[in-house]
Motif scaffolding. Structure first.
Motif, short mmCIF file in Angstrom:
data_model
loop_
_atom_site.label_atom_id
_atom_site.label_comp_id
_atom_site.label_asym_id
_atom_site.label_seq_id
_atom_site.Cartn_x
_atom_site.Cartn_y
_atom_site.Cartn_z
N ALA A 6 -5.33 4.51 2.48
CA ALA A 6 -4.41 3.47 1.97
C ALA A 6 -4.77 3.16 0.52
CB ALA A 6 -4.49 2.22 2.83
N LYS A 48 0.82 -1.21 0.00
CA LYS A 48 0.00 0.00 0.00
C LYS A 48 0.86 1.26 0.00
CE LYS A 48 -4.04 -2.19 0.88
NZ LYS A 48 -5.22 -2.13 0.01
N ASN A 60 -3.91 1.18 -3.17
CA ASN A 60 -3.26 -0.04 -3.67
C ASN A 60 -2.10 0.33 -4.59
OD1 ASN A 60 -5.11 -1.79 -2.39
ND2 ASN A 60 -6.59 -1.42 -4.03
#
Length: 476
Positions: A471, A406, A473
């Motif tokens: 967060a 992340k 990806n």
């Protein structure tokens, strides 16, 4: 009489299936045990006869020679003479006396001449020699399964015989026999004890399962009522291990409910914005035109107030449109640090106007797939909320960092913090604690995060401030 319920049927089915499975496994295990025991016993019998053949002294069988004119009593005496020679050899073997017998058979005397581990004179000459000859007529080692064997007084037996040679001539046999009925009885006893123990454990498991099932049913009913009341955030199950699962379901349910609200509001905004904006633009133009006329110079302040209110209404509509699910986003590979640097002057100016300072702590992070305009709006909204939470002066910190999966963007303020009782309502459209807030800023942030398949985490402590962390990806 107790009613036959679904729980009863379920218990009956579970017990039947488990019991049938146990019986099948037990039968298979019993068969395997019997095969293993037979294999082990056959090796033991062979070892015993090998030992006996190696230990027998030469000429032992010739000490009791039999002639055709001897009476039964004389033959018995000769057999006893041979027994006196051989019987001591058998005392060196220690085996379970209730299931194994071993000894020597003499062909010349047509009789068993020594028997162990317990001496039994009745087996030396008082048994049917013809039935023994069926076994001891072999000229090689043999492992024989015999039903109703004489040595065991009619019990089934497995016997190993090995010829004894003297000067190349077979003069007798060493034998070892095991009582198969006794072995089978031992295995059956062990199997039945195991089955009874397993059945007892099954009954205990059924009782425990029923108790858990009843508690679980009660908890689910209470949880369903809590969902209807909108009070699931602090729900505690009677089964402690089940509480985290229910809390997770509660969180996901609330997220889905919030997203449904955002979708509805967004669709409404997209539908009515066009119809409202056009007349508002016309009214704003007319107010500007009339307000600039000489005869309304004294009312100019009121005209500007009306124009400002129309502009405010227009900005609210713009925020509404940000909630629209089908609002176009252009995703591209970007670095969050670059986006933050682009809007940093704007953030700093806003902070300075409110006696605050902005501090950046940006790590080296990989690119992520984002819509840059949406991310700018996300950062602006969160920083604006942070500034509003600071009462006099304070600090806004913007952090970026990464791990293997992340990229994290955090915005921390030194404000008053968020009361725990309203934390679950954050992101709900029109929910606000600000005197002049619309309640849409944080809702838009939630929408942007959701459309980026990211996760928004909120950590706050009263009197110390709040941290909003998103967060993202990493691009694989």
């Amino acid at each position: 009489m107790k009613k036959f319920t679904f729980t009863t049927k379920l218990n009956f089915k579970i017990v039947s299936i488990v019991l049938l499975s146990m019986m099948m496994v037990t039968a298979y295990t019993h068969w395997l045990s019997l095969q293993e025991e037979n294999d082990k016993n056959s090796k033991l019998l062979i070892a015993i006869t090998d030992f006996l053949v190696k230990k027998i002294p030469d000429g032992s069988f010739s000490r009791g020679m039999i002639t055709h004119d001897m009476t039964k009593e004389e033959i018995h005496e000769q057999i006893l003479l041979t027994n006196q020679e051989l019987q001591p050899l058998l005392n060196n073997l220690f085996v379970p006396p209730n299931i194994i017998k071993f000894g020597f058979y003499s062909r010349q005397q047509e009789s068993i001449v020594a028997i162990g581990p317990q001496y039994d004179a009745s087996l030396l000459s008082n048994i049917n020699t013809k039935r023994l000859q069926e076994i001891y007529s072999t000229d090689s080692d043999q492992l024989i399964e015999k039903k109703s064997f004489l040595l065991w007084h009619g019990a089934n037996s497995m016997i190993h015989v090995q010829p004894i040679k003297e000067n190349g001539v077979i003069i007798g046999h060493a034998f070892a026999s095991i009582n198969q009925d006794a072995v089978s009885a031992i295995i059956w006893k062990r199997t039945i004890n195991t089955l009874l123990g397993a059945f007892l454990m099954l009954l205990i498991c059924v009782v425990i399962f029923r108790e858990l099932f009843v508690k679980l049913k009660t908890d689910l009913e209470a949880f369903a009522e809590a969902i209807l009341d909108g009070n699931t955030s602090h729900f505690h199950s009677e089964i402690a291990e089940f509480t985290p699962i229910l809390n997770y379901i509660s969180e996901q349910t609330e997220k889905m409910t919030r997203l449904d609200r955002l979708n509805i509001i967004g669709e409404m905004a997209a539908g009515i914005a066009h119809e409202i904006r056009n007349p508002m633009t016309t009214v704003r133009g007319l107010l500007q035109f009339i307000g600039n006329k000489h005869e309304f110079v004294n009312q100019k302040e009121n005209f500007e107030l009306m124009i400002n209110e129309i502009d405010r209404a227009n900005s609210i509509i713009t925020e509404f449109l940000s909630l629209a699910k089908n609002r176009a986003m252009e995703f591209s590979e970007n670095n969050l640090n670059n986006i933050i640097h682009d809007i940093y002057p704007l953030l700093q100016a806003d902070a300075l106007r409110n006696n605050c300072d902005i501090h950046l702590a940006l790590d080296n992070i990989p690119n992520v797939s984002v819509d840059p305009n949406s991310i700018r709006q996300l950062i602006l909204n969160l920083v604006r909320n942070g500034i509003d939470a600071i009462q006099e002066s304070g600090l806004i910190e913007i952090h970026t960092k990464t791990d293997s999966r992340k990229v994290y963007l955090s915005i921390k303020d030194s404000g008053i913090g968020i009361p725990p009782e309203i934390k679950d309502q954050l992101g709900t459209p029109f929910f606000t604690t600000k005197e002049k807030g619309t309640g849409l800023g944080l809702a838009i942030c939630f929408r942007i995060v959701q459309r980026h398949s990211a996760i928004l985490m909120i950590d706050s402590e009263l009197g110390k401030g709040s941290i909003f962390t998103i967060a993202f990806n990493i691009i694989e």
